[in-house]
Scaffold this active site. Structure first.
Site, PDB file in Angstrom:
ATOM      1  N   ASP A  67       0.846  -1.206   0.000  1.00 56.24           N
ATOM      2  CA  ASP A  67       0.000   0.000   0.000  1.00 56.24           C
ATOM      3  C   ASP A  67       0.871   1.241   0.000  1.00 56.24           C
ATOM      4  O   ASP A  67       2.001   1.239   0.517  1.00 56.24           O
ATOM      5  CB  ASP A  67      -0.974  -0.009   1.178  1.00 56.24           C
ATOM      6  CG  ASP A  67      -0.293   0.023   2.534  1.00 56.24           C
ATOM      7  OD1 ASP A  67       0.736  -0.656   2.701  1.00 56.24           O
ATOM      8  OD2 ASP A  67      -0.789   0.724   3.443  1.00 56.24           O
ATOM      9  N   GLU A 129       0.043  -0.885   5.871  1.00 55.14           N
ATOM     10  CA  GLU A 129       1.092  -0.224   6.646  1.00 55.14           C
ATOM     11  C   GLU A 129       0.888   1.276   6.697  1.00 55.14           C
ATOM     12  O   GLU A 129       1.125   1.914   7.724  1.00 55.14           O
ATOM     13  CB  GLU A 129       2.464  -0.549   6.057  1.00 55.14           C
ATOM     14  CG  GLU A 129       3.628  -0.295   7.003  1.00 55.14           C
ATOM     15  CD  GLU A 129       4.165   1.148   6.972  1.00 55.14           C
ATOM     16  OE1 GLU A 129       4.945   1.504   7.866  1.00 55.14           O
ATOM     17  OE2 GLU A 129       3.796   1.898   6.040  1.00 55.14           O
TER      18      GLU A 129
END
EC number: 3.5.1.18
Length: 374
Positions: A67, A129
């Site tokens: 991400d 994250e």
């Protein structure tokens, strides 16, 4: 294996947290031919991936995230944030540094090494994250623990290098906590303060007490703890009214001399000494942690020194990372690219540096799969 095509394929997946946008499928296609068994783990709306090759020890894990943060104002970009354009020897795109580049370099490193390496290799890749980090690494680690997959040591591929590749290895991080204070007084006319109780004055005294004296001067491996007031609000549109409530928010980055509980107790004691009614809310995103220098860290330093030609400094600075969760299970360190463009417009990494990172990771893998390194 050249890491560039894999990185380009990953960048072209617009996986702005919490979206996956096909990134995990790209990794499965890259890992399966290398002998990895891939397990997709979806928690909530987050796609995660655990992949492992081999069952023997030592077990070395690489942790990373697909991400990315949003590209922001596109006017600041000279390239498509998700186009993976290569220009003048540099690849541009969101995630090139943080940290799709690290993932691509690690997989390319594995592909460059003999398939009969001792021990076993795994990858823990999350899509959470940059977001709340509740359905990503934490949940995958719980699954790994329940299924006998806890590694002997772990490398997190965050961009730790400061000026040149390999110059910094992170062996710990400070803790981080957010504090919200609501302090009550008695509303009244500002011309008659004796009939009111001004919560602003009280909260100012509290904040002065909390900020006037440093919490510490640092410890052996950590810089000093910092307490920053990030907001002060009374929501008072009038100029002649003492408000009934004042609020403040704090962010504290703390070293191993404190815990979130000890710091919360200190703040509560200061508030109680003020003698006014208050509410205190504390949220800790991670306690401080340290991987003590020993065989694992020494092997990592030696491999970095040999492959990158620099003396890596051991560091615990910066913000938080998913290493704070992994540290509960095994020794962990962070090593990755030069992070000067992460989260910026025109995030980019030189292609030569990406390939050098892959060679560095190959040296790290070989060093850490020796049983002595665990």
């Amino acid at each position: 294996m050249d890491p560039l095509p894999l990185l380009q394929e990953l960048i072209r997946c617009p996986s702005v947290t919490p979206a996956d946008a096909g990134a995990m499928a790209v990794l499965e296609r890259a890992l399966a031919p290398l002998g990895f068994t891939c397990t997709r783990l979806r928690f909530g709306e987050i796609e995660n991936l655990f992949a492992r090759r081999g069952t023997a020890g030592p077990h070395l894990c690489f942790a990373g995230h697909t991400d990315v943060v949003p590209p922001g104002d596109l006017a600041g970009w000279t390239a498509d944030p998700f186009g993976a354009e290569v220009r003048d020897g540099t690849v541009y795109g969101r995630g090139a540094v943080d940290m799709k580049g690290g993932i691509a370099a690690w997989i390319a490193a594995i592909a460059s090494l003999p398939p009969d390496l001792p021990g076993s290799l795994s990858l823990l890749i999350t899509g959470d994250e940059e977001g709340p980090a509740t359905d990503g690494t934490v949940r995958v680690l719980e699954w790994m623990d329940a299924n006998g997959q806890v590694p002997d040591c772990c490398i997190v591929g965050e961009p730790t290098s400061k000026a040149v590749l390999g110059d910094t290895i992170k062996i710990g991080r400070r803790g981080s906590m957010n504090v919200s204070i609501t302090l009550h007084g008695v509303q009244g006319h500002s011309a008659y303060p004796q009939r009111a109780d001004n919560p602003i004055h009280r909260l100012v005294r509290v904040l002065h007490t909390l900020t006037a004296t440093p919490l510490d001067e640092g410890s052996e491996w950590f810089e000093a703890t910092t307490l920053q007031v990030t907001s002060f609000d009374v929501n008072n549109p009038a100029t002649n009214v003492i408000p009934p409530v004042a609020r403040a928010r704090l962010n504290i980055r703390f070293n191993d001399l404190h815990s979130s509980a000890s710091l919360a107790a200190r703040i509560r004691a200061v508030l109680e000494a003020e003698g006014a009614r208050f509410e205190l809310e504390v949220s800790c995103s991670g306690e401080s942690f340290l991987t003590e220098p020993g065989p694992f860290v020494a092997a990592l330093q030696s491999a970095t020194r040999a492959a990158a030609g620099v003396e890596p400094a051991l560091d615990t600075g910066g913000g938080t990372s998913d290493a704070r969760f992994i540290a509960r299970y095994c020794p962990v360190a962070e090593l990755g690219a030069v992070g000067s463009t992460m989260h910026k417009a025109d995030e980019a990494t030189p292609v030569d540096e990406l390939r050098a990172l892959s060679r560095l990771y190959a040296a790290v893998i070989q060093a850490l799969l020796r049983p002595v390194a665990t």
